[in-house]
Design a protein around this motif. Structure first.
Motif, PDB file in Angstrom:
ATOM      1  N   ALA A 465       0.837  -1.206   0.000  1.00  0.00           N
ATOM      2  CA  ALA A 465       0.000   0.000   0.000  1.00  0.00           C
ATOM      3  C   ALA A 465       0.870   1.253   0.000  1.00  0.00           C
ATOM      4  CB  ALA A 465      -0.931  -0.013   1.210  1.00  0.00           C
ATOM      5  N   ALA A 466       1.980   1.205   0.742  1.00  0.00           N
ATOM      6  CA  ALA A 466       2.871   2.372   0.804  1.00  0.00           C
ATOM      7  C   ALA A 466       3.557   2.610  -0.533  1.00  0.00           C
ATOM      8  CB  ALA A 466       3.911   2.164   1.903  1.00  0.00           C
ATOM      9  N   ARG A 468       2.418   1.713  -3.515  1.00  0.00           N
ATOM     10  CA  ARG A 468       1.404   2.189  -4.454  1.00  0.00           C
ATOM     11  C   ARG A 468       1.112   3.674  -4.205  1.00  0.00           C
ATOM     12  NH1 ARG A 468      -2.187  -0.672  -7.643  1.00  0.00           N
ATOM     13  NH2 ARG A 468      -4.078   0.473  -8.231  1.00  0.00           N
ATOM     14  N   GLN A 469       1.039   4.054  -2.940  1.00  0.00           N
ATOM     15  CA  GLN A 469       0.826   5.453  -2.579  1.00  0.00           C
ATOM     16  C   GLN A 469       1.977   6.314  -3.096  1.00  0.00           C
ATOM     17  OE1 GLN A 469      -1.692   6.895  -1.064  1.00  0.00           O
ATOM     18  NE2 GLN A 469      -0.935   8.811  -0.177  1.00  0.00           N
ATOM     19  N   GLN A 470       3.192   5.806  -2.980  1.00  0.00           N
ATOM     20  CA  GLN A 470       4.351   6.562  -3.449  1.00  0.00           C
ATOM     21  C   GLN A 470       4.278   6.801  -4.956  1.00  0.00           C
ATOM     22  OE1 GLN A 470       8.163   4.484  -3.575  1.00  0.00           O
ATOM     23  NE2 GLN A 470       9.180   6.307  -2.734  1.00  0.00           N
ATOM     24  N   VAL A 473       0.660   8.783  -5.775  1.00  0.00           N
ATOM     25  CA  VAL A 473       0.339  10.029  -5.061  1.00  0.00           C
ATOM     26  C   VAL A 473       1.583  10.862  -4.781  1.00  0.00           C
ATOM     27  CG1 VAL A 473      -0.755  11.017  -3.022  1.00  0.00           C
ATOM     28  CG2 VAL A 473      -1.708   8.943  -4.064  1.00  0.00           C
ATOM     29  N   GLN A 474       2.541  10.283  -4.062  1.00  0.00           N
ATOM     30  CA  GLN A 474       3.696  11.081  -3.645  1.00  0.00           C
ATOM     31  C   GLN A 474       4.496  11.601  -4.828  1.00  0.00           C
ATOM     32  OE1 GLN A 474       6.020   8.868  -0.779  1.00  0.00           O
ATOM     33  NE2 GLN A 474       4.226   8.426   0.485  1.00  0.00           N
TER      34      GLN A 474
END
Length: 895
Positions: A465-466, A468-470, A473-474
């Motif tokens: 999840a982290a 994918r967020q990176q 999104v990030q």
């Protein structure tokens, strides 16, 4: 083996070598292959060192451990073997049993703890990597390090040519029995061996003759027919012409829960745990490489007879297992396929891998292993996981990585409750951090397999999840305020109000102030409005680079239309197609334009700023209000045609809002001022001309228009930079290369920014530029015609170690997604198709609804309703720092 076969050694002739009491025997086929590698490249030989370390805590009987090792060397002839040439062929030369084990002792107990550890690391590293001389031996050695009165470290290193993983288990089992006996004063408890490795070597050569060899070779030729010769995993460095065999290792653990789930999955499908792990490994490799036909190497103990199980020697063989994923099978389907394929391969494991290579005759390279470059090893060697010696606690230590036989090896050891693994990799290709990420992807993929074996391979999760967020999104955190409701010409009009008398544009000595340029553009705009031009109407402009061209572009935008640039030097057929396809409501040209335009049934407006008697000259000079006809920032600003390299040119439509975003980002990022002068030299049929023209005119700088064809004249450009004090200029990499060849640095001292784009920027060119012009900032940019000019940017710097100059990070209000063929984000370092989202996405292709629907697709990652993203067809990959590397096209389009 039969009794006849086991006695065959008695019929071998004993041959004295240089008067020594030694005998010479044939090598096994595997030994011959490793000997050849050693002769070809000593670095390759070092990759075949087998190092092991054991911490011995308690009261150690040093004499007993020495005696045990000596007895093992005496017991196994292969541990006393070296390799020499006889009649042009390598043979085994076996030394007398009295040679003993080569054990060196070091007393480190008097050193401070920190120095002691440093010395241990030094000795462990040198012990594991020090080359063996195959012709002299010994090919097994060890060191005993005394760390304290009851703390020792035993290091043992062997060359693979005399041993294998199973053999290490045999050796340590015998150490346990012999040490136990000798430390208690008992005699050697081991029975004499009925066979030696030399017996096996001769039996193997006799066995693999005629029919057996032909049948085995025939299977592998069929099994591997058409398989790719190279698995091209994403790497951090280009593959060297000659590999160094230098290696590193990353450890990971499959948790008890995951291990239990994999065992249950294996039972449900009637496969071994190895087959399930191979399925996961194959799925990961396919996802990372984008290849669906894989060949993966694996080792087999290759001890088909019970008599061989107690021998030390090089028995292990490599099998090339083929896995097919072309149809994106489910996990269950892949397990069934692998079961059938693996059992077929096991049934033909007798032929040494070296013979398979000889039979297939693949393309050979010193840069990679033939047939397969990635392996999977599953440890099922004999022996207890914990060694028990009288009065000693024995702990196996992690051995230093001495080399990498392959690009990448997943080595697994079943520890019962959990599975311990290591990823051994070639440091020629990979960074440690990249392999760490790869290990995480493997764990998540295996977890996904366990959860749902009905999933297709393409659906198995690789990202946490982290992560994918990176990626989503990030790396795409680009939201910035910008004039989203303003049109491009309105931004220019705002600048006119601020600096009406400043010089806006110059061409060949002719200059216009902001106020004068605005007035000329307004006259043209009113004239076009009178001709019926309305929002989204196209107006063709066929003008050479000139003041009239700049006035024409602004005039069309002010009238609410979208300009369609036509290069007067284009072939008649191309001009005719573009005019017919764009269906303009008017054409701007000038009397000096060469002939070649087709007959037109639309108004032709001749633009000549010096003709005071023209109809345009009599028009009003105030800013027209096209919003009265519904003009907004969502309307078209221009239609620029692509090259047509894959067919007919396509008219890419872009709107005001996207250009306004790009211009605002450039201004905030690079701070153009009234002191700046930008040289416009790109053909206005290329979208790079958009920022060249409108950035300075919306920022209060001066636009210097180069003469026609100037972009091909280095000397002119250099003189123009000097004469006009140019501070900003743009180049394509080929033109920058040419410019650099004739560069006279004193003539370009005014430059402060150079923008490069359109093609890949070679790292060597970027570094040479920065060395010659250290005070100039070089920016690499990327963006297709289908988006508002550029969507990513990278600031180059001296000493950048990148082998590929990145194209950079997304600009303001722009999202970049790098996706696989199924629309899922690929991990960092993995190639995927670049998709563009956000404010810069164009409207689509003019008159090409089907192609627009194919390339401009819904953006599933955006929270903005009805957002679209553009599929570029370009390949790229994320770096861990959030920059993107461009990797070329994933189709046949020429950029």
């Amino acid at each position: 083996m039969s009794q006849e076969e086991s006695a065959v050694k008695q019929r071998w002739p004993n041959v004295d070598a240089q008067g020594e009491q030694s005998a010479v025997y044939p090598t096994s086929i595997g030994q011959q292959h490793l000997w050849f590698l050693d002769q070809l490249d000593r670095a390759a030989s070092a990759a075949y060192h087998m190092a092991a370390g054991y911490r011995l805590q308690g009261r150690l009987d040093r004499q007993a451990i020495r005696a045990a090792l000596d007895a093992i060397v005496a017991r196994h002839e292969v541990l006393r073997t070296s390799f020499v040439l006889l009649d042009g062929q390598p043979v085994q030369r076996i030394a007398p049993a009295e040679v003993g084990f080569d054990l060196i002792e070091h007393d480190l107990s008097g050193l401070p703890e920190r120095m002691q550890q440093q010395r241990v690391d030094e000795l462990s590293g040198s012990e594991a990597s020090e080359p063996f001389d195959l012709s002299a031996g010994p090919l097994i050695r060890g060191q005993l390090l005394r760390l304290g009165p009851e703390d020792h470290l035993l290091l043992i290193t062997q060359h693979h040519i005399i041993s294998d993983g199973w053999s290490i288990g045999v050796l340590m089992q015998e150490v346990v029995k012999l040490y136990g006996a000798f430390s208690e004063g008992r005699p050697n408890p081991l029975r004499a061996l009925p066979l030696q490795y030399a017996d096996y070597a001769l039996w193997q050569r006799q066995r693999l003759q005629a029919e057996v060899l032909q049948e085995q070779v025939g299977f592998w030729k069929s099994y591997l027919a058409g398989a790719p010769g190279l698995l091209d995993l994403p790497s951090d460095r280009p593959r060297p012409a000659v590999r160094s065999y230098a290696g590193g290792s990353v450890g990971l653990t499959l948790s008890p829960q995951l291990t239990m789930g994999l065992r249950a999955l294996s039972r449900r499908h009637g496969v071994t745990l190895f087959m399930t792990l191979l399925a996961g490994w194959s799925a990961l490799l396919s996802r990372l490489s984008g290849q669906s036909d894989l060949v993966i190497g694996t080792s087999v103990a290759n001890r088909p007879r019970s008599e061989l199980e107690s021998l030390i020697g090089f028995f292990v063989n490599m099998l090339a297992l083929r896995v097919r994923l072309e149809d994106d099978p489910s996990v269950a389907g892949l397990l069934a396929q692998i079961k059938a394929s693996t059992l077929d391969a096991y049934a033909h494991q007798e032929i040494p891998f070296a013979r398979v290579v000889e039979a297939l005759q693949p393309v050979r390279s010193l840069g990679y292993n033939p047939i397969f470059q990635v392996a999977l090893a599953f440890d099922n060697a004999p022996g207890e996981r914990v060694l028990r010696l009288p009065g000693l606690k024995v702990t196996a230590c992690e051995s230093p990585q001495t080399g990498a036989k392959f690009d990448l090896t997943l080595a697994l050891r079943d520890g019962g409750q959990s599975i311990e693994a290591s990823l051994d990799y070639a440091t020629d290709l990979f960074e440690h951090s990249s392999i760490e990420r790869l290990g995480g992807h493997l764990l998540r993929l295996l977890e996904a397999m366990v959860v749902d074996d009905g999933q297709h391979i393409s659906e198995l999760a690789l990202l946490s999840a982290a992560q994918r967020q990176q990626l989503l999104v990030q790396f795409n955190d680009t939201r910035r305020p910008y004039p989203s409701e303003r049109c491009v010409h309105e931004l220019f009009e705002e600048q006119v109000e601020q600096t009406p008398h400043a010089i806006a544009v110059e061409f060949e000595g002719r200059k216009l102030s902001y106020e004068d340029l605005n007035a000329h553009a307004n006259r043209l705009a009113h004239h076009l409005i009178g001709l019926g031009v309305r929002p989204d109407d196209r107006v063709a402009i066929c003008l050479p680079r000139s003041l009239e061209m700049v006035v024409g572009l602004l005039g069309v935008l002010k009238a609410g239309g979208a300009y369609v640039p036509l290069d007067p030097t284009y072939p008649h057929q191309r001009l005719a197609y573009m005019l017919a396809d764009s269906a303009p409501v008017a054409l701007l040209t000038q009397a000096a334009v060469p002939g070649g335009l087709p007959a037109l049934e639309i108004p032709v407006v001749v633009l000549d700023l010096e003709d005071g008697a023209s109809m345009i000259a009599r028009e009003a000079t105030h800013n027209p209000d096209a919003s009265a006809w519904g003009l907004t920032s969502s309307n078209l600003a221009y239609v620029i045609y692509t090259s047509g390299s894959t067919g007919l040119p396509k008219g890419a439509m872009n709107i005001h809002r996207g250009i306004a975003n790009r211009l605002r980002w450039m201004q905030e990022r690079f701070s153009l001022s009234a002191m700046d002068r930008l040289l416009h030299k790109s053909p206005f049929t290329f979208d790079v001309s958009v920022w060249e023209l409108f950035w300075p005119l919306t920022a209060g700088a001066q636009l210097v228009v180069a003469r026609p064809e100037a972009h091909r004249d280095n000397r002119y450009l250099m003189n123009a930079v000097e004469a006009h004090g140019i501070t900003i200029i743009g180049f394509g990499p080929p033109m920058l290369q040419a410019f650099m060849q004739d560069l006279e640095a004193h003539k370009v001292r005014s430059l402060r920014h150079v923008f490069c784009g359109g093609q890949e920027l070679p790292a060597s060119l970027a570094q040479r530029f920065l060395e010659l012009l250290p005070n100039v900032q070089l920016h690499n940019m990327y963006g297709p015609t289908e988006a508002s000019v550029g969507v990513v940017s990278y600031g180059c710097f001296r000493g950048d170690p990148s082998r590929l100059v990145p194209i950079g990070r997304p600009i303001a209000n722009t999202q970049i997604y790098i996706l696989d063929a199924h629309g899922e984000p690929v991990p960092i370092g993995v190639a995927g198709e670049i998709h563009i989202g956000g404010a810069g996405v164009g409207r689509g292709y003019l008159n090409r609804a089907e192609l627009t629907a194919e390339r401009f697709v819904a953006d599933p990652f955006s929270s903005v309703p009805q957002s679209r993203m553009y599929r570029t067809g370009d390949l790229g990959r994320w770096r861990s720092d959030g920059n993107i590397e461009f990797l070329g096209r994933n189709d046949f389009q020429v950029k």
